[in-house]
Structure formats: structure tokens, C-alpha cells
Design an enzyme around this catalytic site. Structure first.
Site, PDB file in Angstrom:
ATOM      1  N   HIS A 322     -25.057 140.201 102.901  1.00 44.78           N
ATOM      2  CA  HIS A 322     -25.570 139.823 104.219  1.00 44.78           C
ATOM      3  C   HIS A 322     -24.895 138.555 104.734  1.00 44.78           C
ATOM      4  CE1 HIS A 322     -28.173 136.381 102.949  1.00 44.78           C
ATOM      5  NE2 HIS A 322     -28.248 137.050 101.813  1.00 44.78           N
ATOM      6  N   CYS A 340     -27.472 137.051  96.038  1.00 45.31           N
ATOM      7  CA  CYS A 340     -26.885 137.927  97.051  1.00 45.31           C
ATOM      8  C   CYS A 340     -25.396 137.642  97.206  1.00 45.31           C
ATOM      9  CB  CYS A 340     -27.590 137.738  98.388  1.00 45.31           C
ATOM     10  SG  CYS A 340     -29.288 138.350  98.419  1.00 45.31           S
TER      11      CYS A 340
END
Length: 395
Positions: A322, A340
Site C-alpha cells: 500500500h 507491510c
């Protein structure tokens, strides 16, 4: 009836012929006229009903009736006694057996109807009855891939049951997967997660363009302990282009491959790895969903409902690819995230637009491997012999 004293008959036979008619001949003629009587003869045709007992049966139990010593008249069938609806049936080539050709309803009662004719004017009416079990509980299934979907080359087909399947072998036998072109694959039963889970995946990534069709004849099937399937299930989908994310943590980049070509080569930042919870897991992840806007919370890291842009989920342990403008200065140089894979806003949007469910994301170079602890899609971390051993039909 005819009158033996009628003028035409008397004239045709002549007086001598008429007087010579025996009692037996008269009896035969009388029997021929009585053929349509409602009273059947004791030596008429007989029937064999399958099943023959009075116990309730499963909806898929074979049901038929066979006649001996006679032939069925047209219209023999099985009828729902409550609704009056006729059940679909087939007739054997010799006409001697009528078989039910569709599943019966839970808790329903049925009755055979019709007539068979025997020799010498005899006949008999059907009187067999059938009742179907009323299960205490039925089990439903949710399928992860919708009909007509286009998926990535690593997409697993997942059946999530509403409870624990005790007879997994019976259920697995009822699940048929067809692929064009032919693709080696197998079912595996993963650990319980508020119900049983059956996953089907190919041995290797699908070839692009593969057509996949799954049919599960689960309605009426005993799943064990008297729990029956609520409905049949099916899914048909197509495998799209080949896209693989090569995600090497030491490189601080991701390369998005389309076949043998580099489609995107983007700087990024992986998990900082100062704590186990901040390690991006190594192994083949699978894209499961994506959101232009997604609110993330990580109580251990001290943040709640933080809006993130262009978030592509790659595992259920909270790993996403992301956008994170706050780490742009680190992207391509150091790994500083909570696990992430962070990209710039522009790069995240480019990758987001390219990703579909089922794309593999191959993470390498970190200290912890992706595993069962990281969510429900870790299928590609399991080697093929082990995967085969997880079938309920393993040999």
C-alpha cells in the site's frame, strides 16, 4: 357385451355352430370384455420397490420400481403427496423399471402411482410409498471465487463450510474440478476455522487462460453425524494474465513481472524486523482483496483507524502492499514498516490497478516464513507431497 342370441351372430355361426359353443369359449369371451374392470386378478403382475422398507431415506438414495409378469401402462410415476407434484423419472429400455431421476425433498413423502397389465387380462396398481429424512441440521458452503471471475495464476478455490464436516471423504468425492487445458491439482483440508475448509489448487501456477469449473453435488449428501448438505455448489472462472510480484526484502524494491517481462520495478520499504510482528513473511503470498481506501489498526504498534491508500491485501495477518507517503524517504533504501510493503502514492496506485485476486507475491529474504499462523491463504507454502497428504482421499 354381445348377445349370443342376436340375429347376426346366430346367422354367422349357424344353428349347429351355435349349439357347439362350449362353456370355456364363453368364459374367454366374457373375460376379454371384463378387462377394464377395477378388480385386479390375484395372479396379476407384481412389483419390486427400491428401497423396500419403511425407513426414511436420504434425498439421493436410488428409488425405483420394477414390474414382473407384466408391463407398465403409460403414466407410471412418483408423486409428492403434499404438493401433488410429479417427480422426474426415467424408464429402462425394456420398459420394466421406472427410476427417479432427481433428488427428493427433505422431510417429504411420496407415493407411486400407475398400473401394469399382465397376461390374460390381469392388471395391478402401484401402491409403494417413500419418505425422506428430516435432518436436524443442514450444512451450507461459501465459495471464494464467483462465477465468470478472472483470477490470477495462484488463485486457490476455497470452500468454507458452515460447520465441521465429519465425513470429509464423502464430501470430497462429491467435488469435481475440470480444467481446460488439463491441469494437475488436488483438494486439501486445512485446519478448522469456525467450520471446515477444503482448498483446491494446481500443483504449479495455472497457465494463463485456463478455464476452471467446479461442481459439488452436496445436496442430500450425508456429511457425517446425520448432517446433510443444504445445496449443490458450483463455480466457473478463468485464469487471466500471468503476473508475479518478486519481492526481495534486501533489495528494497518490488518487481512486477508479466510473463518474462518486467512490468513495474518500484522502490519500497519492507518490515523493519526489529520485532517478530514487524517482519514481512517470506513465502508465496496470494492477493486476496484490494481497497482504494482502507483504515488500518495495529494496537501493538499504537495506531488505530489510519487511512491508507491503494491497499492490496496479501495475507490475513495484516500484510498489504500500500501507499505510505511517510516512508517515501526510506523506500528503495531501508526497511522501516510494521510488516507491510510500502510504496509511494503514485507507485501504489500503479500497482493497485494491475493487481487481481489470485496473483502470487513471492517474498524472499526475511527471517520468518509465511505459515498457517498468518491467515487462511498459505497454500503455496505447502510442498506438493504434503498437500496431497491433506486430502481425505489420500491413498
Amino acid at each position: 357385451m354381445f348377445d349370443l342370441n342376436s340375429g347376426p351372430l346366430r346367422a354367422a355361426l349357424g344353428r349347429r355352430a351355435f349349439l357347439g359353443v362350449s362353456a370355456a369359449t364363453v368364459a374367454v369371451l366374457a373375460a376379454a370384455c371384463a378387462k377394464d374392470s377395477t378388480e385386479a386378478h390375484a395372479d396379476g403382475p407384481t412389483f419390486t420397490y427400491t428401497p423396500s422398507g419403511d425407513e426414511p431415506i436420504g434425498p439421493l438414495t436410488p428409488v425405483s420400481v420394477t414390474v414382473a409378469g407384466g408391463t407398465f401402462r403409460p403414466g407410471v410415476g412418483l408423486k409428492n403427496t403434499a404438493t401433488g407434484k410429479q417427480v422426474k423419472v426415467t424408464v429402462s429400455p425394456d420398459g420394466a423399471t421406472v427410476t427417479v431421476a432427481e433428488p427428493l425433498g427433505y422431510g417429504a413423502k411420496y407415493a407411486w402411482s400407475g398400473v401394469a397389465d399382465g397376461e390374460g387380462g390381469t392388471f395391478a396398481g402401484l401402491d409403494g410409498k417413500v419418505s425422506v429424512v428430516s435432518p436436524d441440521r443442514t450444512m451450507s458452503v461459501v465459495i471464494n471465487v464467483a462465477d465468470d471471475a478472472t483470477v490470477g495464476i495462484a488463485a486457490p478455490l476455497i470452500l468454507k463450510f458452515s460447520g465441521t464436516v465429519e465425513d470429509k471423504a464423502a464430501v470430497e468425492k462429491a467435488l469435481k474440478v475440470t480444467t481446460v487445458p488439463a491441469t494437475e491439482g488436488a483438494w486439501a483440508w486445512l485446519p478448522e476455522d469456525n467450520g471446515s475448509r477444503a482448498h483446491w489448487r494446481p500443483r504449479n501456477y495455472y497457465a494463463p487462460g485456463t478455464k476452471v469449473s467446479m461442481k459439488g453435488t452436496l445436496y442430500g449428501l450425508d456429511h457425517g453425524d446425520g448432517v446433510y448438505g443444504a445445496a449443490d455448489v458450483s463455480s466457473s472462472f478463468t485464469v487471466g494474465r500471468s503476473q508475479i510480484v518478486k519481492a526481495s526484502a534486501p533489495s528494497h524494491r518490488i518487481r512486477v513481472m508479466r510473463g518474462d517481462q518486467v512490468y513495474l520495478d518500484l522502490p519500497c520499504s519492507y518490515g523493519e524486523a526489529d520485532l517478530p510482528r514487524n517482519v514481512t513473511r517470506s513465502g508465496i503470498h496470494v492477493v486476496s482483496e484490494k481497497h482504494e481506501d482502507f483504515y488500518m489498526s495495529n494496537p501493538a504498534a499504537g495506531y488505530f483507524n489510519v487511512r491508507e491508500r491503494f491497499a492490496v491485501r496479501i495475507s490475513n495477518n495484516g500484510e498489504f502492499i500500500h501507499a505510505n507517503p511517510a516512508t517515501v524517504g526510506n523506500q528503495g533504501a531501508t526497511n522501516v514498516t510494521n510488516g507491510c510493503i510500502n510504496l509511494s502514492l503514485e507507485d501504489a496506485q500503479r500497482y493497485f490497478q494491475s493487481a487481481i485476486f489470485g496473483d502470487p507475491v513471492e517474498v524472499t529474504g526475511t527471517s520468518i516464513a509465511l505459515s498457517e499462523a498468518d491467515g487462511d491463504i498459505y497454500d503455496w507454502t505447502i510442498d506438493w507431497p504434503t498437500w496431497l497428504s491433506m486430502s481425505a482421499l489420500k491413498k
